[in-house]
Scaffold this active site. Structure first.
Site, PDB file in Angstrom:
ATOM      1  NE  ARG A 254      -2.563  -0.760   3.603  1.00  0.00           N
ATOM      2  CZ  ARG A 254      -2.573  -1.777   4.447  1.00  0.00           C
ATOM      3  NH1 ARG A 254      -3.023  -2.952   4.058  1.00  0.00           N
ATOM      4  NH2 ARG A 254      -2.135  -1.641   5.679  1.00  0.00           N
TER       5      ARG A 254
ATOM      6  NE  ARG B 219       2.872   8.949  -5.672  1.00  0.00           N
ATOM      7  CZ  ARG B 219       2.114   9.678  -4.881  1.00  0.00           C
ATOM      8  NH1 ARG B 219       2.517  10.880  -4.494  1.00  0.00           N
ATOM      9  NH2 ARG B 219       0.942   9.232  -4.475  1.00  0.00           N
TER      10      ARG B 219
ATOM     11  NE  ARG C 237      -0.371  -1.090  17.944  1.00  0.00           N
ATOM     12  CZ  ARG C 237       0.552  -1.190  18.902  1.00  0.00           C
ATOM     13  NH1 ARG C 237       0.501  -2.191  19.780  1.00  0.00           N
ATOM     14  NH2 ARG C 237       1.504  -0.277  19.030  1.00  0.00           N
TER      15      ARG C 237
ATOM     16  NE  ARG D 234      -1.015  10.346  12.210  1.00  0.00           N
ATOM     17  CZ  ARG D 234      -1.938  10.177  11.274  1.00  0.00           C
ATOM     18  NH1 ARG D 234      -1.602  10.294   9.986  1.00  0.00           N
ATOM     19  NH2 ARG D 234      -3.194   9.900  11.568  1.00  0.00           N
TER      20      ARG D 234
ATOM     21  CD  GLU E  10      -2.109   9.630  15.217  1.00  0.00           C
ATOM     22  OE1 GLU E  10      -1.986   8.665  14.432  1.00  0.00           O
ATOM     23  OE2 GLU E  10      -2.647  10.712  14.885  1.00  0.00           O
TER      24      GLU E  10
ATOM     25  CE1 TYR F 129      -7.252   2.419   8.838  1.00  0.00           C
ATOM     26  CE2 TYR F 129      -6.893   2.138   6.474  1.00  0.00           C
ATOM     27  CZ  TYR F 129      -6.950   2.952   7.586  1.00  0.00           C
ATOM     28  OH  TYR F 129      -6.722   4.300   7.462  1.00  0.00           O
TER      29      TYR F 129
ATOM     30  CG  ASP G 227      -8.664   4.341   3.089  1.00  0.00           C
ATOM     31  OD1 ASP G 227      -8.163   4.554   4.213  1.00  0.00           O
ATOM     32  OD2 ASP G 227      -7.989   4.047   2.081  1.00  0.00           O
TER      33      ASP G 227
END
Length: 384
Positions: free
Chosen positions: A173, A177, A249, A279, A300, A348, A350
């Site tokens: 995932r 680039r 988690r 983060r 976090e 999970y 989106d």
């Protein structure tokens, strides 16, 4: 025909299904254990700073699904937003996802796209022919240098597992680039709701035929009162955790308030062990069309979810899937109950996938001969 339906949970899954069924003439009761709608997408404007805060961590809407994009835009105005993530490792700041700038910065080079592609291929461990673990995949794909700088420690902090214990599929995932594109996502439609996510859900539920019950957990023993129940809570909770608790988690947030601009970006990942947090998110940067003199940030921290915690990420290790299969068997034996969403299917998801699946669930329910008897426990196979 009994047209009373119960929906457990007022996040996107529950709200989308409720809206669609109410428009089709069903009487829908939505039960939400929390004091607010929108689930973990809940947002509110901070009174001190005026910043729109994503209370359970940031959510950026991104999708290639035009049907979902058209649907969500019915309920609120979206502003253009591009997520540009930075990463700090070994006291250096880089851009994510790994792109041509990241590669050139990290290795101290000025490579062109084709040169960078060839160079990175040389870094990869070609002795790993069939990657099984996350570490295998990373070493073969990007080599040890980038893996240890950006993935290894961050993964341990985020998931609580060494990358040698995680499946290779997780890394697929994360793109690399060979240009200077630092848009974290590559989807056609990307944006942020101008007024936050909470009004989107409130507008979905503000539909004739829907009754909303906040601060109201639902007792599964009441299922017989309804023609059908759509359940978006934790699947193990529905069955009283009789096969044990599925592992998740969870996240802890340490808040920081300050004048001005704290970090100059919405999201900065901390990829090494110099800090225990994964983060820092600075929420005023999620709404760049607004101006605020003060700021609010969240540090976090990820850890194992305890019974009293809010579950965020299903872990889905091999042992967990064995446990999940036991719950799926129980669910398939449960009449007139359909399990939906991230918690109900232990996946999970989106936001766009959640909304798309909820639309499909509603369509399937409305398309059955009598609107209830033929609905399966799962429209999407959680193990698929």
């Amino acid at each position: 025909m009994n047209k009373n339906v119960a929906i457990i949970g007022a996040g996107f899954s529950g709200a989308v299904i409720a809206h669609q069924l109410a428009k089709a003439g069903y009487r829908v009761e939505v039960f939400e254990a929390r004091a607010h709608v929108a689930g973990n997408c809940y947002s509110e404007r901070d009174q001190e700073t005026g910043v729109m805060v994503h209370k359970y961590g940031p959510h950026i809407f991104h999708t290639d699904n035009e049907k979902v994009w058209e649907f969500i835009n019915r309920f609120g105005e979206f502003k253009s937003y591009v997520n540009r993530v930075k990463a700090i490792t070994n006291n250096q700041v880089y851009t994510l996802p790994i792109n041509l700038l990241t590669i050139n910065q990290f290795f101290g080079k000025t490579l062109r796209p084709a040169e960078a592609q060839a160079f990175l291929a040389e870094q990869g461990d070609k002795t790993i022919e069939n990657p099984v673990t996350f570490e295998d995949q990373a070493l073969r794909f990007v080599g040890r240098g980038l893996y240890e700088a950006f993935f290894k420690t961050y993964t341990i902090k985020q998931w609580g597992f060494d990358p040698t214990q995680l499946p290779a599929s997780i890394l697929k995932r994360l793109p690399v680039r060979f240009n200077y594109d630092d848009n974290y996502f590559s989807h056609k439609f990307q944006g942020m709701p101008k007024d936050g996510y909470t009004p989107l859900v409130e507008n979905m539920l503000d539909t004739e035929g829907i009754t909303l019950h906040l601060n109201t957990p639902f007792d599964p023993a009441r299922k017989a009162e309804y023609a059908h129940v759509f359940y978006s809570g934790p699947i193990d909770a529905w069955f009283g955790y009789k096969e044990g608790r599925l592992p998740y988690r969870t996240l802890d947030f340490k808040e920081l308030r300050a004048d001005g601009d704290y970090q100059g970006n919405a999201v900065i990942n901390y990829c090494d062990n110099a800090q225990p947090y994964t983060r820092i998110t600075e929420h005023k940067h999620f709404a760049p069309w607004e101006q605020h003199e003060k700021t609010i940030c969240y540090f976090e921290y990820s850890r194992a979810c305890e019974p009293e915690d809010t579950p965020y990420y299903p872990i889905r290790m091999a042992d967990d899937k064995v446990q999940l299969e036991k719950y799926l068997k129980l669910a398939n034996e449960e009449p007139n109950v359909t399990f939906v969403g991230r918690l109900g299917t232990y996946r999970y998801l989106d936001m766009d996938v959640t909304i798309g699946e909820a639309l499909d669930v509603a369509d399937k329910f409305l398309g059955t001969a009598d609107g209830q008897a033929k609905m399966p426990a799962f429209v999407i196979n959680p193990l698929g």
